[in-house]
Scaffold this motif. Sequence first.
Motif, PDB file in Angstrom:
ATOM      1  N   SER A  42       0.846  -1.195   0.000  1.00 15.58           N
ATOM      2  CA  SER A  42       0.000   0.000   0.000  1.00 15.58           C
ATOM      3  C   SER A  42       0.881   1.244   0.000  1.00 15.58           C
ATOM      4  CB  SER A  42      -0.900   0.015   1.241  1.00 15.58           C
ATOM      5  OG  SER A  42      -1.698  -1.142   1.297  1.00 15.58           O
ATOM      6  N   CYS A 103     -20.742  -2.751  14.058  1.00 16.51           N
ATOM      7  CA  CYS A 103     -20.130  -2.933  12.738  1.00 16.51           C
ATOM      8  C   CYS A 103     -21.110  -2.544  11.634  1.00 16.51           C
ATOM      9  CB  CYS A 103     -19.690  -4.388  12.576  1.00 16.51           C
ATOM     10  SG  CYS A 103     -18.716  -4.703  11.088  1.00 16.51           S
ATOM     11  N   LYS A 106     -21.378   1.205  11.419  1.00 12.10           N
ATOM     12  CA  LYS A 106     -20.208   1.794  10.755  1.00 12.10           C
ATOM     13  C   LYS A 106     -20.312   1.656   9.239  1.00 12.10           C
ATOM     14  CE  LYS A 106     -16.735   1.192  14.413  1.00 12.10           C
ATOM     15  NZ  LYS A 106     -15.503   0.460  14.791  1.00 12.10           N
ATOM     16  N   ASN A 110     -20.415   4.687   6.620  1.00 12.13           N
ATOM     17  CA  ASN A 110     -19.430   4.782   5.530  1.00 12.13           C
ATOM     18  C   ASN A 110     -20.119   4.984   4.192  1.00 12.13           C
ATOM     19  OD1 ASN A 110     -17.218   2.327   7.041  1.00 12.13           O
ATOM     20  ND2 ASN A 110     -17.077   4.550   7.085  1.00 12.13           N
ATOM     21  N   GLU A 115     -17.846   6.700   1.631  1.00 11.65           N
ATOM     22  CA  GLU A 115     -16.585   5.985   1.841  1.00 11.65           C
ATOM     23  C   GLU A 115     -16.812   4.499   1.541  1.00 11.65           C
ATOM     24  OE1 GLU A 115     -15.901   7.016   5.883  1.00 11.65           O
ATOM     25  OE2 GLU A 115     -15.079   8.995   5.409  1.00 11.65           O
ATOM     26  N   TYR A 116     -17.007   4.200   0.246  1.00 10.44           N
ATOM     27  CA  TYR A 116     -17.407   2.858  -0.157  1.00 10.44           C
ATOM     28  C   TYR A 116     -16.304   1.823   0.053  1.00 10.44           C
ATOM     29  CZ  TYR A 116     -21.017   5.728  -2.295  1.00 10.44           C
ATOM     30  OH  TYR A 116     -22.015   6.635  -2.488  1.00 10.44           O
ATOM     31  N   ALA A 117     -15.058   2.232  -0.130  1.00  7.85           N
ATOM     32  CA  ALA A 117     -13.948   1.294   0.054  1.00  7.85           C
ATOM     33  C   ALA A 117     -13.862   0.845   1.511  1.00  7.85           C
ATOM     34  CB  ALA A 117     -12.631   1.936  -0.387  1.00  7.85           C
ATOM     35  N   GLU A 118     -14.053   1.778   2.437  1.00  9.39           N
ATOM     36  CA  GLU A 118     -14.012   1.427   3.861  1.00  9.39           C
ATOM     37  C   GLU A 118     -15.187   0.533   4.229  1.00  9.39           C
ATOM     38  OE1 GLU A 118     -13.302   4.474   6.689  1.00  9.39           O
ATOM     39  OE2 GLU A 118     -11.904   5.575   5.413  1.00  9.39           O
ATOM     40  N   ALA A 119     -16.353   0.820   3.626  1.00 11.62           N
ATOM     41  CA  ALA A 119     -17.530  -0.021   3.887  1.00 11.62           C
ATOM     42  C   ALA A 119     -17.272  -1.450   3.409  1.00 11.62           C
ATOM     43  CB  ALA A 119     -18.751   0.564   3.192  1.00 11.62           C
ATOM     44  N   GLY A 121     -14.418  -2.870   3.051  1.00 13.64           N
ATOM     45  CA  GLY A 121     -13.356  -3.457   3.864  1.00 13.64           C
ATOM     46  C   GLY A 121     -13.848  -4.073   5.162  1.00 13.64           C
ATOM     47  N   GLN A 122     -15.039  -3.655   5.617  1.00 11.87           N
ATOM     48  CA  GLN A 122     -15.585  -4.184   6.868  1.00 11.87           C
ATOM     49  C   GLN A 122     -16.522  -5.377   6.641  1.00 11.87           C
ATOM     50  OE1 GLN A 122     -16.544  -1.287  10.050  1.00 11.87           O
ATOM     51  NE2 GLN A 122     -16.338   0.255   8.453  1.00 11.87           N
TER      52      GLN A 122
END
Length: 360
Positions: A42, A103, A106, A110, A115-119, A121-122
């Motif tokens: 990364s 969770c 969150k 997101n 913040e779709y990438a963070e969503a 990722g969970q």
Amino acid sequence: PIRTEPAMTYNSEEYIQTTGVYIRNEKYVNYNGTGIISYVYSDGEKLAKNAVVAQVYASQTDLALQLKIDELNKQIEVLRDAEKLIGSDNSQLEAFSNQIYECHTKIIQNIIDGEYAEAAGQKNDYLNLQSKRQIVNGTTSDYKDKISQLSSEISSLKAQVSSVPHDLTLTDTGYFVTLADGYETVLNYDAIPTLTEERIEEIIKNPELAVASNVIGKVISDYKWKMVCTVPKDNSMNIYENATLKVRIGSDVNPVRAYVENIRELESGKCMLVLSFDVFNERYIMNRTAQIKILFDETSGIRIPSAAIHFDEKGEKGVFIKIGVNVHFRRVEVIRTEGDYTLVRDTTEKDGFLSLYDSV
């Protein structure tokens, strides 16, 4: 009716605002072959010796298949982790339910924030908690059938991959970044003594240059970095070499410490500052320039409209406040005026002076 405004607590800063240019010792990462590159590291991640920074796939289809395989392997890991709770009592049931709710909240937040990438990722965290709860409450005895199904899917996908990807290995150590801006070979520490005000302005206007097509990233040699900026000479009287300053970079809430390595007076009436930093994060490595504030003093007090300040018959400075239907004069101790508002000392404990929350 008389229009009033509550006297509220306010923090005021004295600062110089300018644009800084990041200076780092960097090296291009080149790849002269063909194929589709998938990064393993990364942005900002520290490189190990002889690290595989990327893998090259024969086609976009092969990469898509591998990403699907990786996702299914993660799901298997999640289910195997949940199976470790087989045979345990239900004492953790409430805790899992609370964690699932948190969770889920969150993920929804997101998505609302874009913040779709963070969503995404969970997703596996959510699956892990759900799987554990099902084991604990007895809904599911194990995940053998599901794991077997996922393993079969993985075998089928692997059979569709045309060729094994090959690794891109780096012998350099440092911090890897997938982007390059074209200044990597010309804006290093050795270039600082020859930088001019005109050159800095040129970089600020054009923070990105063309890079060769074979450049796939870069390596920053150290977590420490420097920044060069110009400030008006009259505003830099409190800045001196070897001093430590507080600098707020971009939209950061918290300032970081900067060490003043060098100050050079310019013919334009400005000074060129060379600042060094030892704070490393992704926000400071993805750009070549940044708006910064050099902070000198932070003062707390009460903020009031500048237009509300008057003088009484004794020549004392103050404001009129409204109490019920009556108006009273209260003295103020001015700290500084900033445009339409003035910061005054919090004199809540002093008789005859302005207090917090008074209606000014």
